[in-house]
Design a protein around this motif. Structure first.
Motif, PDB file in Angstrom:
ATOM      1  N   ALA A  94     163.861 -13.993  94.030  1.00 23.38           N
ATOM      2  CA  ALA A  94     164.338 -12.751  94.643  1.00 23.38           C
ATOM      3  C   ALA A  94     164.629 -11.708  93.564  1.00 23.38           C
ATOM      4  O   ALA A  94     164.261 -10.537  93.696  1.00 23.38           O
ATOM      5  N   LEU A  95     165.268 -12.158  92.477  1.00 24.57           N
ATOM      6  CA  LEU A  95     165.641 -11.202  91.429  1.00 24.57           C
ATOM      7  C   LEU A  95     164.400 -10.582  90.799  1.00 24.57           C
ATOM      8  O   LEU A  95     164.290  -9.358  90.694  1.00 24.57           O
ATOM      9  N   ILE A  96     163.458 -11.431  90.405  1.00 21.20           N
ATOM     10  CA  ILE A  96     162.298 -10.888  89.696  1.00 21.20           C
ATOM     11  C   ILE A  96     161.471 -10.003  90.641  1.00 21.20           C
ATOM     12  O   ILE A  96     160.946  -8.962  90.239  1.00 21.20           O
TER      13      ILE A  96
ATOM     14  N   GLY B 196     165.222  -4.502  75.279  1.00 18.47           N
ATOM     15  CA  GLY B 196     164.259  -3.411  75.154  1.00 18.47           C
ATOM     16  C   GLY B 196     163.709  -3.061  76.512  1.00 18.47           C
ATOM     17  O   GLY B 196     164.178  -3.588  77.531  1.00 18.47           O
ATOM     18  N   TYR B 197     162.696  -2.185  76.518  1.00 19.81           N
ATOM     19  CA  TYR B 197     162.163  -1.760  77.802  1.00 19.81           C
ATOM     20  C   TYR B 197     160.993  -2.633  78.217  1.00 19.81           C
ATOM     21  O   TYR B 197     159.886  -2.524  77.666  1.00 19.81           O
ATOM     22  N   SER B 198     161.231  -3.541  79.181  1.00 18.64           N
ATOM     23  CA  SER B 198     160.172  -4.356  79.771  1.00 18.64           C
ATOM     24  C   SER B 198     160.765  -5.050  80.984  1.00 18.64           C
ATOM     25  O   SER B 198     161.984  -5.205  81.086  1.00 18.64           O
ATOM     26  N   LEU B 199     159.896  -5.434  81.901  1.00 22.26           N
ATOM     27  CA  LEU B 199     160.395  -6.110  83.104  1.00 22.26           C
ATOM     28  C   LEU B 199     161.084  -7.420  82.733  1.00 22.26           C
ATOM     29  O   LEU B 199     162.182  -7.714  83.190  1.00 22.26           O
ATOM     30  N   GLY B 200     160.437  -8.216  81.881  1.00 18.59           N
ATOM     31  CA  GLY B 200     161.036  -9.480  81.469  1.00 18.59           C
ATOM     32  C   GLY B 200     162.362  -9.255  80.770  1.00 18.59           C
ATOM     33  O   GLY B 200     163.335  -9.963  81.008  1.00 18.59           O
ATOM     34  N   GLY B 201     162.385  -8.244  79.904  1.00 25.74           N
ATOM     35  CA  GLY B 201     163.620  -7.936  79.190  1.00 25.74           C
ATOM     36  C   GLY B 201     164.722  -7.553  80.151  1.00 25.74           C
ATOM     37  O   GLY B 201     165.875  -7.970  79.994  1.00 25.74           O
ATOM     38  N   PHE B 202     164.357  -6.802  81.175  1.00 28.51           N
ATOM     39  CA  PHE B 202     165.354  -6.389  82.157  1.00 28.51           C
ATOM     40  C   PHE B 202     165.865  -7.604  82.936  1.00 28.51           C
ATOM     41  O   PHE B 202     167.055  -7.716  83.228  1.00 28.51           O
ATOM     42  N   TYR B 203     164.937  -8.511  83.239  1.00 26.89           N
ATOM     43  CA  TYR B 203     165.334  -9.725  83.959  1.00 26.89           C
ATOM     44  C   TYR B 203     166.364 -10.517  83.149  1.00 26.89           C
ATOM     45  O   TYR B 203     167.394 -10.926  83.656  1.00 26.89           O
ATOM     46  N   THR B 204     166.084 -10.717  81.872  1.00 25.90           N
ATOM     47  CA  THR B 204     167.040 -11.495  81.064  1.00 25.90           C
ATOM     48  C   THR B 204     168.351 -10.738  80.938  1.00 25.90           C
ATOM     49  O   THR B 204     169.417 -11.324  80.956  1.00 25.90           O
ATOM     50  N   SER B 205     168.258  -9.415  80.820  1.00 28.36           N
ATOM     51  CA  SER B 205     169.479  -8.653  80.619  1.00 28.36           C
ATOM     52  C   SER B 205     170.335  -8.627  81.879  1.00 28.36           C
ATOM     53  O   SER B 205     171.540  -8.809  81.835  1.00 28.36           O
ATOM     54  N   ARG B 206     169.697  -8.401  83.022  1.00 30.56           N
ATOM     55  CA  ARG B 206     170.486  -8.198  84.223  1.00 30.56           C
ATOM     56  C   ARG B 206     170.660  -9.467  85.039  1.00 30.56           C
ATOM     57  O   ARG B 206     171.679  -9.673  85.679  1.00 30.56           O
ATOM     58  N   GLY B 207     169.673 -10.332  85.081  1.00 30.38           N
ATOM     59  CA  GLY B 207     169.754 -11.495  85.951  1.00 30.38           C
ATOM     60  C   GLY B 207     170.372 -12.713  85.294  1.00 30.38           C
ATOM     61  O   GLY B 207     170.873 -13.606  85.962  1.00 30.38           O
ATOM     62  N   SER B 208     170.334 -12.740  83.957  1.00 32.06           N
ATOM     63  CA  SER B 208     170.630 -14.016  83.308  1.00 32.06           C
ATOM     64  C   SER B 208     172.083 -14.449  83.449  1.00 32.06           C
ATOM     65  O   SER B 208     172.346 -15.638  83.545  1.00 32.06           O
ATOM     66  N   VAL B 209     173.013 -13.494  83.471  1.00 33.22           N
ATOM     67  CA  VAL B 209     174.414 -13.922  83.543  1.00 33.22           C
ATOM     68  C   VAL B 209     174.686 -14.598  84.876  1.00 33.22           C
ATOM     69  O   VAL B 209     175.283 -15.682  84.937  1.00 33.22           O
TER      70      VAL B 209
END
Lengths: 298, 534
Positions: free
Chosen positions: B35-37, B71-84
């Protein structure tokens, strides 16, 4: 005067019929034994009397009050020892006893001290560390230290060692002397036989017998041992049970009401001697439960 | 006898007994990951992602709760926002798993049975560790598949999965020790969560004190973050820098923690903990001798823990407030996102809506305590001793609510004192804002009371459901999900005016009516139902 009265009480838990038309009376000043195997409905009946559960139909009263809606008022005069004592793990035994005492509106501190000695109990430990027997002691001391009028004890001695059980019996006798009323639920029959004035036997949610132990004995089989002069080898009777035949000797059980008939039949063989043994409570109990000890779940 | 003997058999039987719970976890984690990705990838089409990264990296509260942006990338955003979120779930799963197969079994006596058979002394713990590691391998696979299915690089997707799984590995080690030290299930669980909170706070401070570069979209954390396993996985900066050497501290700490855990087994008896039970009082203090005294006593530990945590939280926020004000005003283009708002007030509103979350959890947990008394049968002791049900429930509510407002008051003082010389906000503004936010807490509390009265078997489920919804759709997390305003209105917190809004009394009137009505029916239900005893 009846302290406890339950009339035609039904209680179902979903599909399970815990109580069916249960009747129970406990008179002032008596010790009523409430016996039945696990799952017969003892604890359910007791919890209705305490207003913790609501009956589906029928009526209950304790001190002439309906227990569910007057629970707190009833409890002021009742001390209760649950079958499975649950304590707050972080409180010490001593704290628990004091707390329960003061919630009920006061208790006798000297009694508490002497009971702690009597039961050889360490009140300074946290409740989580107590064994089953010690948890039972906490609840018993809390109950016996109170000046309640009615004591409802749900299998109070499970987990006590024989020495402590004697102390328990002594406490109960003292209470009786003081004129207190006691409902003692148990499946330890020797204990009931020793202490109780009357007994109610519960089976699958209904009371199947009530009376003094003597009265109940008359309702069931006697064990007979008989010596005769003539050869007994082909003796038979539809009225006897568990017949064991020797040449001139017979052992069997017989219902009280059929005793006379059986004796008539036996007299043909010329009775020499006859020993009749009344049933123990255990036999009484097995008479009601023999086929299916178990009952349904509480 | 071999101390590990029977591990395999035990593990098989544990897996069988635990299959349902574990599959629920795995399914939930799978759903959440996908769902997140999926949600994030819709933002890639335009500049939304860039705006989101800027907003989240410059918002002090969110920066604390997020993993630093690589940095700016979808994967990067996923780790930044979803990982916690995902790592916290993994931690919850790990804590539960280890406790279930060790402490739980000991408390219920299953261990005594197991130990009396041909099973080695170390086998139960090793079996729990194996199950935990297996579930975390699942997490790696799920994450990899979820990210790869959205056309992200397979290797980097795998790295992301690894970084999550390593957090589970670390917690497995922590819990191996926790279950030896503590004598109870709840004690072990608390140990696990306090450890998590401790390490999370370290990395949060590290991220807070870091720098955001609007050109590379990277948040460079303060080095303090390397003291925390959260820091280790976050600093991998997967999809950009891929610092996979940070696997090393995870592996080392896992081995060390595990060795300590197994060593501790030898130092204690089955069923007991390392910290021995103390001798206590022979007689009760006067202050214990009432339902209120009892509840205060039972809730003391949890109250103290929450009190300290929340007030420290407030102090910390107050303390860092000026850095953010500066940080906020120095970034170009911010007006575009925030409009021309006074950033101090914006910041305050944000802080309050964040710190109110632990307060809410404290409150519902405190209310739920009465349900615990029922399930544990201890309620029988009180209700068979002349205390009415009404009095008992009133006492519980009064006790919980009083504690709520005491913590709230000290929280406000904490924020004020922490930010005393820096921010130009009066204590009355903070107090007002905090007080307004306490009304939704009471509302959620009244739902707990209602459920306790009429649906006691489901009260825990309902409580956590309602709590998660009102927090999730509230002002802190709600905007993350792109769900639309109307859905966010389900959370009572959404209706509380911030210092930026005009004050509107209506939400408070409606909430107050709801509180009274639900509490009333909660009482009616409790006073007329069977106790749910064992």
């Amino acid at each position: 005067m009846n302290i406890i009265e339950m009339k035609n009480v039904d209680k179902n838990f979903g599909e399970v019929k815990a109580l069916r038309k249960l009747n129970l009376e406990v008179k002032k000043g008596e010790i009523m034994g409430f016996i039945g195997p696990n799952g017969a409905g003892k604890s359910t009946a007791i919890r209705i009397l305490l207003g913790l559960l609501r009956s589906d139909s029928g009526s209950s009263s304790v001190f002439d009050l309906e227990p569910f809606n007057n629970a707190a008022e009833v409890h002021k005069k009742v001390a209760y020892v649950p079958g499975d004592v649950s304590l707050w793990p972080n409180l010490t035994g001593g704290e628990f006893i004091d707390l329960i005492g003061s919630l009920r509106g006061g208790f006798n501190r000297n009694k508490k001290e002497s009971l702690i000695k009597l039961f050889d109990f360490d009140p300074t430990k946290k409740c989580r560390t107590y064994s089953k027997g010690n948890r039972q002691k906490v609840a018993l001391i809390a109950a016996f230290a109170s000046d309640a009028e009615l004591f409802i004890l749900d299998e109070p001695t499970s987990g006590l060692d024989p020495l402590m059980e004697l102390n328990f019996q002594k406490c109960l006798k003292d209470l009786k002397k003081e004129g207190k009323t006691i409902l003692l639920s148990s499946h330890i029959l020797a204990e009931v036989e020793k202490l109780c004035d009357r007994v109610s036997i519960i089976r699958q949610g209904e009371i199947v017998e009530v009376g003094t132990i003597d009265e109940l004995r008359h309702l069931t089989r006697l064990t007979i041992e008989v010596d005769v002069e003539k050869d007994l080898s082909n003796f038979s009777s539809k009225n006897v049970y568990d017949l064991v035949l020797e040449k001139k000797k017979a052992y069997f059980g017989v219902e009280n009401k059929n005793l006379n008939d059986v004796l008539k039949e036996l007299s043909k063989y010329k009775i020499k001697s006859l020993i009749s043994t009344p049933p123990t409570l255990e036999e009484l109990f097995m008479h009601h439960y023999g086929d299916d000890v178990g009952g349904n779940n509480e | 006898m071999n101390k590990f003997k029977g591990t395999l058999i035990l593990t098989k039987s544990n897996l069988k007994r635990d299959a349902f719970r574990l599959s629920i976890w795995i399914i939930s984690l799978t759903l959440i990951s996908f769902a997140l990705i999926a949600a994030y990838s819709t933002m890639m089409s335009d500049d939304t992602l860039k705006e989101m990264i800027i907003m989240r990296a410059t918002n002090p509260a969110i920066r604390m709760l997020d993993s630093p942006s690589p940095g700016y990338s979808l994967g990067g955003f996923y780790t930044s926002r979803g990982s916690v979120l995902i790592t916290i779930l993994i931690i919850a799963m790990t804590i539960q798993t280890i406790i279930k197969h060790t402490r739980d079994n000991e408390e219920s006596g299953v261990s005594e049975l197991i130990s009396s058979t041909m099973v080695g002394r170390y086998a139960p713990l090793l079996s729990a560790v194996i199950i935990s590691v297996l579930t975390n391998i699942f997490v790696v696979i799920i994450t990899t598949v979820a990210l790869y299915s959205h056309d992200l690089d397979l290797l980097y997707s795998f790295y992301t999965g690894i970084s999550f799984g390593l957090m589970g590995l670390f917690m497995t080690g922590v819990m191996a020790i926790a279950v030896q030290i503590s004598q109870t299930t709840s004690g072990a669980s608390k140990f696990g969560w306090l450890t998590t909170l401790f390490f999370f706070t370290i990395s949060a401070i590290g991220n807070l004190l870091g720098k955001f570069d609007p050109n590379t979209f990277k948040v460079e954390s303060h080095n303090i973050t390397f003291l925390s396993p959260f820091g280790w996985y976050q600093q991998m900066y997967v999809f950009h820098e891929n610092n996979m050497y940070l696997i090393i501290p995870f592996i080392i700490s896992f081995i060390v923690l595990l060795i300590i855990g197994f060593k501790l087994i030898n130092k204690r008896d089955i069923g007991s903990g390392l910290i021995p039970a103390k001798k206590g009082r022979k007689d009760a203090k006067k202050s214990l001798l009432s339902p209120l005294g009892l509840f205060r006593n039972l809730g003391k530990k949890s109250y103290t823990t929450w009190f300290i945590t929340i007030v420290l939280f407030g102090l910390l926020f107050g303390f860092v407030s000026d850095e953010f004000e500066e940080g906020l005003s120095s970034i170009e283009g911010l007006e575009y996102i925030f409009g021309s708002v006074n950033s101090t007030e914006y910041f305050l509103a944000l802080i309050i809506s964040i710190v109110i979350i632990p307060l809410l959890i404290f409150y519902v947990q405190s209310l739920l305590r009465i349900r615990k008394e029922e399930v544990d049968n201890t309620i029988e002791n009180i209700l068979a001793s002349g205390v009415t049900r009404r009095k008992l429930l009133i006492t519980k509510i009064v006790e919980s609510t009083l504690n709520l407002y005491i913590i709230l008051l000290f929280l406000v003082i904490g924020i004020y004192v922490g930010g005393l010389t820096k921010v130009d906000i009066g204590i009355s503004v903070i107090l007002q804002s905090a007080f307004m936010n306490s009304i939704p807490i009471l509302l959620v509390g009244s739902i707990v009371i209602l459920a306790f009265g009429i649906l006691p078997k489901y009260v825990t489920l309902i409580t956590y459901g309602v709590t998660i919804i009102s927090v999730g759709l509230g002002p802190v997390f709600g905007p993350m999900f792109n769900l639309g305003e109307n859905i966010l209105k389900i959370s009572p917190f959404t209706h509380i005016p911030t210092p930026l809004d005009d004050f509107n009394i209506m939400p408070f009137i409606i909430m107050s009516i709801l509180i009274v009505v639900m509490t009333f029916f909660g009482f009616k239900g409790f006073e007329n139902r069977n106790l749910d005893l064992n």
